[in-house]
Every structure is written in C-alpha cells, then in structure tokens.
Design a protein around this motif. Sequence first.
Motif, PDB file in Angstrom:
ATOM      1  N   GLY A  73       0.814  -1.213   0.000  1.00 49.42           N
ATOM      2  CA  GLY A  73       0.000   0.000   0.000  1.00 49.42           C
ATOM      3  C   GLY A  73       0.842   1.254   0.000  1.00 49.42           C
ATOM      4  O   GLY A  73       0.516   2.241  -0.673  1.00 49.42           O
ATOM      5  N   PHE A  74       1.962   1.218   0.753  1.00 51.05           N
ATOM      6  CA  PHE A  74       2.852   2.378   0.813  1.00 51.05           C
ATOM      7  C   PHE A  74       3.490   2.660  -0.548  1.00 51.05           C
ATOM      8  O   PHE A  74       3.487   3.800  -1.034  1.00 51.05           O
ATOM      9  N   VAL A  75       4.054   1.630  -1.159  1.00 50.16           N
ATOM     10  CA  VAL A  75       4.721   1.823  -2.456  1.00 50.16           C
ATOM     11  C   VAL A  75       3.721   2.308  -3.501  1.00 50.16           C
ATOM     12  O   VAL A  75       3.993   3.256  -4.256  1.00 50.16           O
ATOM     13  N   ALA A  76       2.545   1.688  -3.543  1.00 51.18           N
ATOM     14  CA  ALA A  76       1.524   2.100  -4.516  1.00 51.18           C
ATOM     15  C   ALA A  76       1.075   3.529  -4.256  1.00 51.18           C
ATOM     16  O   ALA A  76       0.909   4.328  -5.201  1.00 51.18           O
ATOM     17  N   SER A  77       0.896   3.891  -2.986  1.00 51.44           N
ATOM     18  CA  SER A  77       0.480   5.254  -2.645  1.00 51.44           C
ATOM     19  C   SER A  77       1.526   6.271  -3.077  1.00 51.44           C
ATOM     20  O   SER A  77       1.198   7.340  -3.616  1.00 51.44           O
ATOM     21  N   MET A  78       2.785   5.963  -2.860  1.00 54.38           N
ATOM     22  CA  MET A  78       3.857   6.891  -3.252  1.00 54.38           C
ATOM     23  C   MET A  78       3.894   7.078  -4.757  1.00 54.38           C
ATOM     24  O   MET A  78       4.057   8.206  -5.255  1.00 54.38           O
ATOM     25  N   LEU A  79       3.728   6.008  -5.508  1.00 59.47           N
ATOM     26  CA  LEU A  79       3.756   6.121  -6.965  1.00 59.47           C
ATOM     27  C   LEU A  79       2.603   6.977  -7.477  1.00 59.47           C
ATOM     28  O   LEU A  79       2.788   7.833  -8.351  1.00 59.47           O
ATOM     29  N   TYR A  95      -7.423   9.996  -7.834  1.00 63.48           N
ATOM     30  CA  TYR A  95      -7.791  10.167  -6.430  1.00 63.48           C
ATOM     31  C   TYR A  95      -8.493   8.922  -5.896  1.00 63.48           C
ATOM     32  O   TYR A  95      -8.309   8.545  -4.728  1.00 63.48           O
ATOM     33  N   GLY A  96      -9.291   8.294  -6.744  1.00 63.68           N
ATOM     34  CA  GLY A  96      -9.932   7.042  -6.337  1.00 63.68           C
ATOM     35  C   GLY A  96      -8.914   5.952  -6.093  1.00 63.68           C
ATOM     36  O   GLY A  96      -9.012   5.182  -5.126  1.00 63.68           O
ATOM     37  N   LEU A  97      -7.890   5.912  -6.973  1.00 61.96           N
ATOM     38  CA  LEU A  97      -6.820   4.936  -6.795  1.00 61.96           C
ATOM     39  C   LEU A  97      -6.042   5.208  -5.505  1.00 61.96           C
ATOM     40  O   LEU A  97      -5.681   4.284  -4.768  1.00 61.96           O
ATOM     41  N   LEU A  98      -5.795   6.490  -5.224  1.00 62.22           N
ATOM     42  CA  LEU A  98      -5.122   6.857  -3.985  1.00 62.22           C
ATOM     43  C   LEU A  98      -5.924   6.414  -2.766  1.00 62.22           C
ATOM     44  O   LEU A  98      -5.368   5.925  -1.777  1.00 62.22           O
ATOM     45  N   ALA A  99      -7.238   6.603  -2.849  1.00 64.00           N
ATOM     46  CA  ALA A  99      -8.095   6.193  -1.733  1.00 64.00           C
ATOM     47  C   ALA A  99      -7.972   4.691  -1.478  1.00 64.00           C
ATOM     48  O   ALA A  99      -7.930   4.240  -0.328  1.00 64.00           O
ATOM     49  N   SER A 134       3.507   6.341  12.763  1.00 64.67           N
ATOM     50  CA  SER A 134       3.892   7.051  11.539  1.00 64.67           C
ATOM     51  C   SER A 134       3.156   6.486  10.332  1.00 64.67           C
ATOM     52  O   SER A 134       2.688   7.231   9.462  1.00 64.67           O
ATOM     53  N   LEU A 135       3.054   5.163  10.275  1.00 65.25           N
ATOM     54  CA  LEU A 135       2.338   4.522   9.173  1.00 65.25           C
ATOM     55  C   LEU A 135       0.864   4.919   9.181  1.00 65.25           C
ATOM     56  O   LEU A 135       0.279   5.231   8.133  1.00 65.25           O
ATOM     57  N   LEU A 136       0.263   4.898  10.376  1.00 66.48           N
ATOM     58  CA  LEU A 136      -1.158   5.230  10.479  1.00 66.48           C
ATOM     59  C   LEU A 136      -1.414   6.697  10.162  1.00 66.48           C
ATOM     60  O   LEU A 136      -2.370   7.035   9.439  1.00 66.48           O
ATOM     61  N   VAL A 137      -0.595   7.597  10.704  1.00 70.00           N
ATOM     62  CA  VAL A 137      -0.779   9.035  10.449  1.00 70.00           C
ATOM     63  C   VAL A 137      -0.668   9.319   8.955  1.00 70.00           C
ATOM     64  O   VAL A 137      -1.488  10.046   8.379  1.00 70.00           O
ATOM     65  N   PHE A 138       0.332   8.747   8.321  1.00 69.40           N
ATOM     66  CA  PHE A 138       0.533   8.970   6.885  1.00 69.40           C
ATOM     67  C   PHE A 138      -0.628   8.408   6.067  1.00 69.40           C
ATOM     68  O   PHE A 138      -1.197   9.093   5.207  1.00 69.40           O
ATOM     69  N   SER A 139      -1.004   7.166   6.334  1.00 66.86           N
ATOM     70  CA  SER A 139      -2.023   6.520   5.511  1.00 66.86           C
ATOM     71  C   SER A 139      -3.408   7.119   5.728  1.00 66.86           C
ATOM     72  O   SER A 139      -4.163   7.329   4.765  1.00 66.86           O
ATOM     73  N   ILE A 140      -3.751   7.436   6.978  1.00 66.08           N
ATOM     74  CA  ILE A 140      -5.076   8.007   7.243  1.00 66.08           C
ATOM     75  C   ILE A 140      -5.158   9.439   6.733  1.00 66.08           C
ATOM     76  O   ILE A 140      -6.177   9.840   6.139  1.00 66.08           O
ATOM     77  N   SER A 141      -4.081  10.216   6.916  1.00 72.10           N
ATOM     78  CA  SER A 141      -4.074  11.573   6.370  1.00 72.10           C
ATOM     79  C   SER A 141      -4.194  11.543   4.859  1.00 72.10           C
ATOM     80  O   SER A 141      -4.969  12.303   4.254  1.00 72.10           O
ATOM     81  N   GLY A 142      -3.423  10.662   4.235  1.00 75.10           N
ATOM     82  CA  GLY A 142      -3.499  10.550   2.778  1.00 75.10           C
ATOM     83  C   GLY A 142      -4.858  10.084   2.301  1.00 75.10           C
ATOM     84  O   GLY A 142      -5.380  10.553   1.277  1.00 75.10           O
ATOM     85  N   LEU A 143      -5.457   9.154   3.050  1.00 73.60           N
ATOM     86  CA  LEU A 143      -6.800   8.668   2.695  1.00 73.60           C
ATOM     87  C   LEU A 143      -7.820   9.795   2.781  1.00 73.60           C
ATOM     88  O   LEU A 143      -8.663   9.955   1.875  1.00 73.60           O
ATOM     89  N   CYS A 144      -7.751  10.593   3.846  1.00 76.77           N
ATOM     90  CA  CYS A 144      -8.702  11.700   3.988  1.00 76.77           C
ATOM     91  C   CYS A 144      -8.543  12.710   2.852  1.00 76.77           C
ATOM     92  O   CYS A 144      -9.536  13.172   2.267  1.00 76.77           O
ATOM     93  N   ILE A 145      -7.302  13.066   2.523  1.00 78.18           N
ATOM     94  CA  ILE A 145      -7.069  14.030   1.440  1.00 78.18           C
ATOM     95  C   ILE A 145      -7.594  13.489   0.118  1.00 78.18           C
ATOM     96  O   ILE A 145      -8.258  14.204  -0.654  1.00 78.18           O
TER      97      ILE A 145
END
Length: 627
Positions: A73-79, A95-99, A134-145
């Motif tokens: 999930g991290f690698v895909a999100s970064m790409l 944005y849907g893919l990011l979600a 750190s993983l949760l803060v990054f992923s949840i923040s990114g999901l919300c955005i």
Amino acid sequence: MSTTLIGPLLLLVIVLAAIGAGRRVKMWRQGKPDHVPFFTAITAILPRYLHDLHDVVARDKKFANTHVATAGGFVASMLVMLAVYLFGGDAPITYGLLAVTFSVMSLGAYQVKKRRDNPPANLSKGPWQRLPYSLLVFSISGLCISLIQLLGIVNISIVVTFFLIGGVLLGLTELIVGMGWGGPMKHAFAGALHLGFHRRQDRFSGGRSTGLKPIDLNESKLGVEMATDFHWNQLLGFDACVQCGRCEKVCPAFAAGQPLNPKKLIQDLVVGMAGGDTSGYAGSAYPGKEGTKCGGPDKPLFDSLLDADTVWSCTTCRACVEECPMMIEHVDAIVDMRRHLTLAKGETAGKGSDSLDNLIATDNPNGFSPANRANWSIDLKLDAMSDVGRADVLLWAGDGAFDLAYQRTLRAVVALLRQAEVNFAILGNEELDSGDLARRLGDEATFQRLASANVKTLNKYSFDTIVTPDPHAFHVLKNEYGDFGGDYQVMHHTEFLAELVKTNKLTVSETKTQDVTYHDPCYLGRYNGGYDAPRYLLQAMGFTLNEMERSGFRSRCCGGGGGAPITDIPGEHRIADMRMDDARETGADLVAVACPQCAVMLEGVVMPRPDVKDVAVMLLDRIEKAG
C-alpha cells in the motif's frame, strides 16, 4: 482544499532522502571491494523481493499478509502521489486509486500497531514502537485528502488542511527521509539493495550457497579486525537488519544462555560501521551481558564493542541465516572475525588452540598418529585406492577413523555397501582431516593446507562418487574444495543408501516397530538441503516417525558444530540437553541421527533419555534381522 504544498514537500522529501542515501552508500563503501555487476543487481531486486524474501516472510502467514498490505500500500500510494502532485495527474480516477492504496495501507498499519501493542520479546522496541503511528498518520491523512479530492469537498478549514498535510509530511519524514538517515525504515532502502548486491548471488531463486569463501593468506591483514575489513556488501547487509528477532528465536546459543544474540551482533556491527555507541539498541541483550559500548569504523571491534566469547559461542548452524528475511549472512561475519582472532592474534577460545596445534602436527584434531588412521578397517580388509587406483565409490572415513563410537556407523556403511555389491575403496592413511574444524575456528591457513593436500591425493585416483557419513566432511568436500581444484560428486551416506534401497540393491522388509524421531544435522539439512533421504530410509524400515516441533529447516542444533564443544563457552544450559528435551516431547523411544557429531552430543545427555542410533546402523540391523 488546497494541496499545492504537497508537490513541493514531496520534492523536498526526495532531495533529503537522496542526500541521506548518498551518505549511507558512502558508509557502506568503506568496506572492501566486491564486484557485482550494477545492472544485474538492480534488475534482480524485484524478483528476489517477491520470491526469496517473501518466501521467508510467508512462514508467518499473518504477518506476511500485514507486510504485503503495509509495504504494498505504501509503495503504490507513493507512486500515485508522484503522478498526482508532481506530474499533474490529478483526476477522479487517480484520487480514487489513492483512496484504495491508502485504505489498504491503513489496514496493514493497524495490524502493525496491534502487533506492537504487546510485542514478543524477540522484536526490538525503541524507535520501532513509533513506526506504526507514523504509518497510520501517513495513511489516514493521505486517505482523507484523497477522499476530499475525489468527492469534491471544498469547504475544508485551514486547520484541517494543515493537520492533514502535516500528517502526510510527518509520515514522509519517517518513511522516506528515514530510509537514508538511519531510522527504522532504513531496512527498506538497504534491504532492497542488499537483495541485488548480495555477496552470495547463488543463493537466490532456489539456489544454495553455503560454503565459506577463501581468503588470500598473503594479505596484509587476515580476517576482520575492524568493521571496514568486511566487504562493502556485507556492511550493506548489516544495515538491512529489520530487528525482527527471528534469528534470536532460533539461535541455540542464545537459548542456552551463552553470550550470543545474532540480532544484537548485527546491530553492534552497524555501530562499528557508523560509529557511536550501542545505547540506541532496544532489543534483547547478549545473555549475561549488559551495558553500553562504543565503536567506529577505525576502531578494532574487540577493543571496545564486542567480547570475543560472543563470536566463539556460535555453532555455525545457520539457523539465523535460514530465518532472516533480509538474507543477512551472520555465519560468514562470525567466521571472518574468528579468522582475525585466530590467525592474527592467536586467541582461539577454550581448547581450540590445542586442536589446531594437533591438526598442524598430526593432521587430526585429537593428536592421534596419522599412521594409525586406517587401523579401524584392518579386520575389514578394505581395498585401498593406492592399491586399486579406481573404484566406483570412495568411502571417506573422516575422524571416525579414530573414534570407536563413530566406527559403528562406518562399519555399518561398509557392511551395507558390501551387501549391495558396491565397488568401493578407502584412502586409508592417505586421508587427512577434511579441515572443517580448522576453518570454522578461523584457521584458514590450516584448512587450505589440508584441503590442498587432500585434493592432490584425490586427484591421483579415479572414482565416480565420494560417500561419507560425516555431514561436516560432506559439506567441505562438496562445497568448499572446489576453490582448491577439487570438484567431486559427493553424497552423504543416507543419500547413497536411499538410492540403493530405491533401486532394490538393498532389500528392506517393512515391519511395524517402535516410534522414532529424527534429528536433522545442520550441515546435512540447512547447509545442503538433505532432509528427505534419512526420512525415506526410516519409513522404508517401517518406523513410525514422530517429528520434533523443530525439525527440517527449523531443526535445533545439537551444539556440536563450529568447534563449539572445543571452545566451550559457558551458558545456562547445554544445547544438547535442550535438543534431547525436544526429542522427549515426541514420546519416541529412539532418536535417529545421521551425523557422528550429533550422535556424540546427544549420547552425552544423561539418562533417562531415548536411545540414539545412526540411520545406517538401524538399516543394517533391519536387513540382518530380515535375513
């Protein structure tokens, strides 16, 4: 919601990570050169990650799924973030893919947090405890955005925007910048490169590479004195350690309370490479040892960072290497350091110096007269290669030539070969010690002398296969003599006997008998993949095989390898006693072995205990009873 800051922040993070990565690479390159073609290494990373690394990780299926979700999930999100915020790919589909990618990562991060809420003893704590957050803060923040952008929500306050972008930045700092600057995520950067630039390229894609590599005895420095004496890709491997403690869980010396923890050792070597002290380490200590030590690339390892008894505690069983998901070669590092202690400083532990002196004087570690090496076979009237010149099989006796207990196995093998009408011969007094003990104790000079002399003798004669009951001799003959001009087909006696049974050259009547358990020798199993032949023979004899909980590639060492009985480092328990406890738990009446050293160690456990017999002795008993 304004996300214009995310692009510049991504660029800043990438630049900082690149600077850190450059510093890290420079630190690794302090080590000795070892050429691996760059393009070959880079293109090998992905398949080795997907196959070799995850084959090890998948042994813990729950965590394997967690790792796939989190890392994938991290690698895909970064790409996708790079595509959206740096290359103008902001569209509903992205944005849907990011979600989706952030959602998957969030699920994985939550499982990481649950694991860290009550971590097992083998997991390091300290900075690793903050990683799930750190993983949760990054992923949840990114999901919300991504959801806000996808749904077109515009009335987002500046405070919410600040916190969400801040959460992404916080995560990026830990997860990306930390890769190059020494945070917990450095294992991702160093680990990926280590897969490609690994010093043992042959161990991947189903291969096996376990033979120790020779050193040039004409070098100005022999063995490893300082961290920078390791090869650069060994230093890279140390930096790849994820501190999961799988090595710690399976190390027989650690379990016995001897002063060795493979994970701690690797982290100490990182300190030796990078400088500083060991205060940042938050895992299990060496048993019986506490305190902070210092190290640096220009400081001898044994002056202030390591105690010698740590490296002398190792049995070289490779359990740590087998379990390591980052493919770190602990045993290579330990033997490299032993080489310096033995060759440069003359500081071999315990009675190691006496054994090495005997090997130098008499070509065997116990100091017996080499003129008596063939005495065990006098009454058997065996053919000698010096008389016949040619045989289908050369039977390598090993140091069983001087050991009455081991001679039971040798004599059983001789009887079975004769029963099967195999054309075989021995070297007799021309055979020298294989050199296994000398090499594991760090005396590379004595090993190379013995290996070269044995190769010279072997190459005088004609034979198809070398057969030996000793897995240690089997290993060096098969995997380490090639560097000295000795390329032979070598078989362990259980492998050869299994072929004789399969081809009906030996007939075994299968009758119901007592339950047995089988102890896998490290040098037959983990070193050479020899798991099946002994079990085939036991089943062919009609035994009911009760496997120990730790069997096969996870077999617990008997404590007899790597010169451990000779260096004799004190601990809280005897490794052989712990292994016999494993056997007792199966309820078996008999422990089958396939190694003379294992037999000696297990027979040394006080009664009451199951009997101990070599598979060849059991096979001969069964054939004689059937006859």
